[in-house]
Write a protein that holds these residues in place. Sequence first.
Motif, PDB file in Angstrom:
ATOM      1  N   LEU A 195       0.259   9.564   0.534  1.00  0.00           N
ATOM      2  CA  LEU A 195       0.609   7.923   0.946  1.00  0.00           C
ATOM      3  C   LEU A 195      -0.492   6.917   1.282  1.00  0.00           C
ATOM      4  O   LEU A 195      -0.691   5.833   0.672  1.00  0.00           O
ATOM      5  CB  LEU A 195       1.671   8.181   1.946  1.00  0.00           C
ATOM      6  N   LEU A 196      -1.343   7.427   2.069  1.00  0.00           N
ATOM      7  CA  LEU A 196      -2.483   6.760   2.261  1.00  0.00           C
ATOM      8  C   LEU A 196      -3.282   6.308   1.226  1.00  0.00           C
ATOM      9  O   LEU A 196      -3.785   5.280   0.894  1.00  0.00           O
ATOM     10  CB  LEU A 196      -3.288   7.545   3.155  1.00  0.00           C
ATOM     11  N   GLY A 197      -3.595   7.470   0.198  1.00  0.00           N
ATOM     12  CA  GLY A 197      -4.325   7.027  -1.253  1.00  0.00           C
ATOM     13  C   GLY A 197      -3.644   6.267  -1.827  1.00  0.00           C
ATOM     14  O   GLY A 197      -4.444   5.183  -2.285  1.00  0.00           O
ATOM     15  N   ALA A 198      -2.258   6.280  -2.178  1.00  0.00           N
ATOM     16  CA  ALA A 198      -1.477   5.303  -2.890  1.00  0.00           C
ATOM     17  C   ALA A 198      -1.584   3.858  -2.200  1.00  0.00           C
ATOM     18  O   ALA A 198      -1.987   2.998  -2.968  1.00  0.00           O
ATOM     19  CB  ALA A 198      -0.201   5.856  -3.087  1.00  0.00           C
ATOM     20  N   GLY A 199      -1.506   3.928  -0.898  1.00  0.00           N
ATOM     21  CA  GLY A 199      -1.658   2.683  -0.267  1.00  0.00           C
ATOM     22  C   GLY A 199      -2.887   1.873  -0.282  1.00  0.00           C
ATOM     23  O   GLY A 199      -2.800   0.802  -0.541  1.00  0.00           O
ATOM     24  N   THR A 200      -3.997   2.533  -0.176  1.00  0.00           N
ATOM     25  CA  THR A 200      -5.291   2.211  -0.216  1.00  0.00           C
ATOM     26  C   THR A 200      -5.567   1.706  -1.494  1.00  0.00           C
ATOM     27  O   THR A 200      -6.033   0.581  -1.777  1.00  0.00           O
ATOM     28  CB  THR A 200      -6.316   3.334   0.229  1.00  0.00           C
ATOM     29  N   ALA A 201      -5.131   2.696  -2.507  1.00  0.00           N
ATOM     30  CA  ALA A 201      -5.463   2.197  -3.977  1.00  0.00           C
ATOM     31  C   ALA A 201      -4.876   0.765  -4.206  1.00  0.00           C
ATOM     32  O   ALA A 201      -5.204  -0.234  -5.150  1.00  0.00           O
ATOM     33  CB  ALA A 201      -5.232   3.107  -4.990  1.00  0.00           C
ATOM     34  N   SER A 202      -3.461   0.703  -3.759  1.00  0.00           N
ATOM     35  CA  SER A 202      -2.757  -0.527  -4.100  1.00  0.00           C
ATOM     36  C   SER A 202      -3.345  -1.778  -3.420  1.00  0.00           C
ATOM     37  O   SER A 202      -3.302  -2.913  -3.861  1.00  0.00           O
ATOM     38  CB  SER A 202      -1.288  -0.405  -3.627  1.00  0.00           C
ATOM     39  N   VAL A 203      -4.002  -1.721  -1.885  1.00  0.00           N
ATOM     40  CA  VAL A 203      -4.407  -2.817  -1.270  1.00  0.00           C
ATOM     41  C   VAL A 203      -5.719  -3.265  -2.062  1.00  0.00           C
ATOM     42  O   VAL A 203      -5.945  -4.401  -2.432  1.00  0.00           O
ATOM     43  CB  VAL A 203      -4.475  -2.344   0.182  1.00  0.00           C
ATOM     44  N   ALA A 205       5.305 -15.543 -11.342  1.00  0.00           N
ATOM     45  CA  ALA A 205       5.197 -15.962  -9.691  1.00  0.00           C
ATOM     46  C   ALA A 205       4.530 -14.726  -9.111  1.00  0.00           C
ATOM     47  O   ALA A 205       3.717 -14.659  -7.856  1.00  0.00           O
ATOM     48  CB  ALA A 205       6.375 -16.353  -9.197  1.00  0.00           C
ATOM     49  N   ILE A 206       4.777 -13.590  -9.400  1.00  0.00           N
ATOM     50  CA  ILE A 206       4.595 -12.243  -8.680  1.00  0.00           C
ATOM     51  C   ILE A 206       3.740 -11.448  -9.465  1.00  0.00           C
ATOM     52  O   ILE A 206       3.902 -11.426 -10.823  1.00  0.00           O
ATOM     53  CB  ILE A 206       5.570 -11.625  -8.164  1.00  0.00           C
ATOM     54  N   PRO A 207       2.711 -10.859  -9.157  1.00  0.00           N
ATOM     55  CA  PRO A 207       2.039  -9.603 -10.037  1.00  0.00           C
ATOM     56  C   PRO A 207       2.733  -8.602 -10.663  1.00  0.00           C
ATOM     57  O   PRO A 207       3.655  -8.084 -10.006  1.00  0.00           O
ATOM     58  CB  PRO A 207       0.882  -9.320  -9.277  1.00  0.00           C
ATOM     59  N   SER A 208       2.528  -8.231 -11.764  1.00  0.00           N
ATOM     60  CA  SER A 208       3.055  -6.966 -12.373  1.00  0.00           C
ATOM     61  C   SER A 208       2.379  -5.715 -11.915  1.00  0.00           C
ATOM     62  O   SER A 208       3.116  -4.755 -12.106  1.00  0.00           O
ATOM     63  CB  SER A 208       2.933  -7.181 -14.057  1.00  0.00           C
ATOM     64  N   ALA A 209       1.205  -5.718 -11.415  1.00  0.00           N
ATOM     65  CA  ALA A 209       0.437  -4.505 -10.871  1.00  0.00           C
ATOM     66  C   ALA A 209      -0.467  -5.001  -9.999  1.00  0.00           C
ATOM     67  O   ALA A 209      -1.207  -6.269  -9.835  1.00  0.00           O
ATOM     68  CB  ALA A 209      -0.083  -3.721 -11.932  1.00  0.00           C
ATOM     69  N   PRO A 210      -0.826  -4.250  -8.673  1.00  0.00           N
ATOM     70  CA  PRO A 210      -0.108  -2.996  -8.498  1.00  0.00           C
ATOM     71  C   PRO A 210       1.241  -2.918  -8.148  1.00  0.00           C
ATOM     72  O   PRO A 210       1.609  -3.917  -7.202  1.00  0.00           O
ATOM     73  CB  PRO A 210      -0.993  -2.281  -7.803  1.00  0.00           C
ATOM     74  N   ASN A 211       2.104  -2.276  -8.365  1.00  0.00           N
ATOM     75  CA  ASN A 211       3.545  -1.962  -7.902  1.00  0.00           C
ATOM     76  C   ASN A 211       3.499  -0.826  -6.602  1.00  0.00           C
ATOM     77  O   ASN A 211       3.247   0.360  -6.961  1.00  0.00           O
ATOM     78  CB  ASN A 211       4.327  -1.259  -9.029  1.00  0.00           C
ATOM     79  N   VAL A 212       3.522  -1.581  -5.686  1.00  0.00           N
ATOM     80  CA  VAL A 212       3.141  -0.944  -4.328  1.00  0.00           C
ATOM     81  C   VAL A 212       4.302   0.227  -3.878  1.00  0.00           C
ATOM     82  O   VAL A 212       4.030   1.483  -3.850  1.00  0.00           O
ATOM     83  CB  VAL A 212       3.391  -1.704  -3.179  1.00  0.00           C
ATOM     84  N   LYS A 213       5.543   0.205  -4.320  1.00  0.00           N
ATOM     85  CA  LYS A 213       6.733   0.830  -4.191  1.00  0.00           C
ATOM     86  C   LYS A 213       6.418   2.189  -5.055  1.00  0.00           C
ATOM     87  O   LYS A 213       6.539   3.375  -4.898  1.00  0.00           O
ATOM     88  CB  LYS A 213       7.836   0.107  -4.333  1.00  0.00           C
ATOM     89  N   THR A 214       6.214   1.774  -6.404  1.00  0.00           N
ATOM     90  CA  THR A 214       5.811   2.965  -7.354  1.00  0.00           C
ATOM     91  C   THR A 214       4.717   3.713  -7.244  1.00  0.00           C
ATOM     92  O   THR A 214       4.588   5.014  -6.941  1.00  0.00           O
ATOM     93  CB  THR A 214       5.914   2.353  -8.769  1.00  0.00           C
ATOM     94  N   ASN A 215       3.767   3.062  -6.520  1.00  0.00           N
ATOM     95  CA  ASN A 215       2.474   3.882  -6.048  1.00  0.00           C
ATOM     96  C   ASN A 215       2.681   4.784  -4.993  1.00  0.00           C
ATOM     97  O   ASN A 215       2.184   6.070  -4.733  1.00  0.00           O
ATOM     98  CB  ASN A 215       1.338   2.912  -6.089  1.00  0.00           C
TER      99      ASN A 215
END
Length: 501
Positions: free
Chosen positions: A25-33, A166-176
């Motif tokens: 989860l931390l890795g996915a969140g960091t990559a999304s940020v 209006a909103i970005p298509s990537a990164p998709n935080v929930k999916t990540n």
Amino acid sequence: MEVREYLRILRRNWIIIVALCMVGLLGAGTASVLSKPVYTAETKLFVATQTSGTAQDLNLGNTFIQARVASYVQTATTPTVLQPVIDTLGLNLSAEQLAAKVKASSDLKTVLLSISVDDGSPVQAAAIAQAVANSLIAAVDVLEKPRDGGVSPVRVSVVTPATAPAIPSAPNVKTNLALGLVVGLALGIGVALLRTTLDNRVRSESDIHRLTDAPVLGGIAFDQDATKSPLITQISVQSPRAESFRQLRTNLQFAHVSHTSRTLLFTSSLPGEGKSTTATNLAISMAQAGQSVALIDADLRRPMVSEYLGLEGNAGLTTALVGDADVEDLLQPWGEHGLHVLTSGMIPPNPSELLGSEAMKKLIARLEQMFDAVVIDAPPLLPVTDAAVLAQHVGGVVMVVGCHKARQPEVTKSLGTLELVNADVLGIVLNRVPVKGPDAYAYSYYSYDSVPAASSSRAKKSSQPSRHSVFKASAGSPHEFEQVLHGQRMAEPNHFPVKKP
């Protein structure tokens, strides 16, 4: 393995699994940020024929257009279409670099063509998408125009203009985050299974059952204060550790019921598994139950019984074996009950020879005539041969296995050593068993139904078969069982005749 074994593995390694899930989860969140947002703008084109006519002509024209749309999808990412876009918008990109941002697709059996563009700027993404659509329309008009002049039979028009998202298509935080959780969970389970496969330590009763048919006579509950207070007289009577020895005492009475010998030898695979404390506390527990017990410290290499009980250790077993004193003069009473201790005496240079001598055999026989039970603390099996030699002189051998310390190959080798000398292994005692968690010993579920055929056949030869039913009926209430057993002892001849020293 059964499902319960897999569940035990997961419970045993839950910290690792949870930790890797958090890492995922931390890795996915960091990559999304840290990822730069990407915006996707899309436009749709409609492809039709320029001609009109009968229904048959229109049907043929529609089939023709559907076949051509697939070609237009490929054309949308060619330099013919993209280079004019670069020139018009002044992009600092090559046609190949722009093609990586442009995606063209068409719906099956339709004449609709979609063009989408990914870019870090929503406005530029919309501008590129619209410019690509316009450039494709111009390219199709040129490519489809007849050689002899005239109007192109194909007409391409925009039906959905590109707009800035209006909103970005990537990164998709929930999916990540979901993907990171799944990956972390998979890694955690994989590490747990790999760790269990590579770990050959004895951790629970099920590990013993996989190694040998010898019954598990009991489990000694783990107590973190055992090193400071090794004796059950130093702890609460109602503590799990004290109750463990009472249950072990009861179980041993049935495991030893058909034996004429009154001697029990305690050993282990390696030092540090708790054989000395187990033998000492069992002797105390048996004495508390009203039996006269002789405890012999036969570990002539690293004696510990005298240290635990606070007795004189310079004169004892070796003194009697060499004939310097009579064994009755060397026995030291301990406590308020009928426990007498024969300490090791001076450490000799030849322990194996002394323990295997005829004098040792006669000493054991003499003590059996004097006491209800004789408990011997022997050295570990693997480092030296003392215990294997001594096992030939006793009625039964109890092997102590330290949970989370002993390794399965060591236990197997030790049992093989006892088998080579035809020792009668009464069973296994698990020491330092957790009272909670996946490896906790289930005392209330233990019964002699799990004893192998060899042990069962010995029990059937006994003249007291009713004791097995008493044991099973009262496995959940040890105190009631002690009362029933005491009443039965009053009614039946004791298999350990009481002879006080």
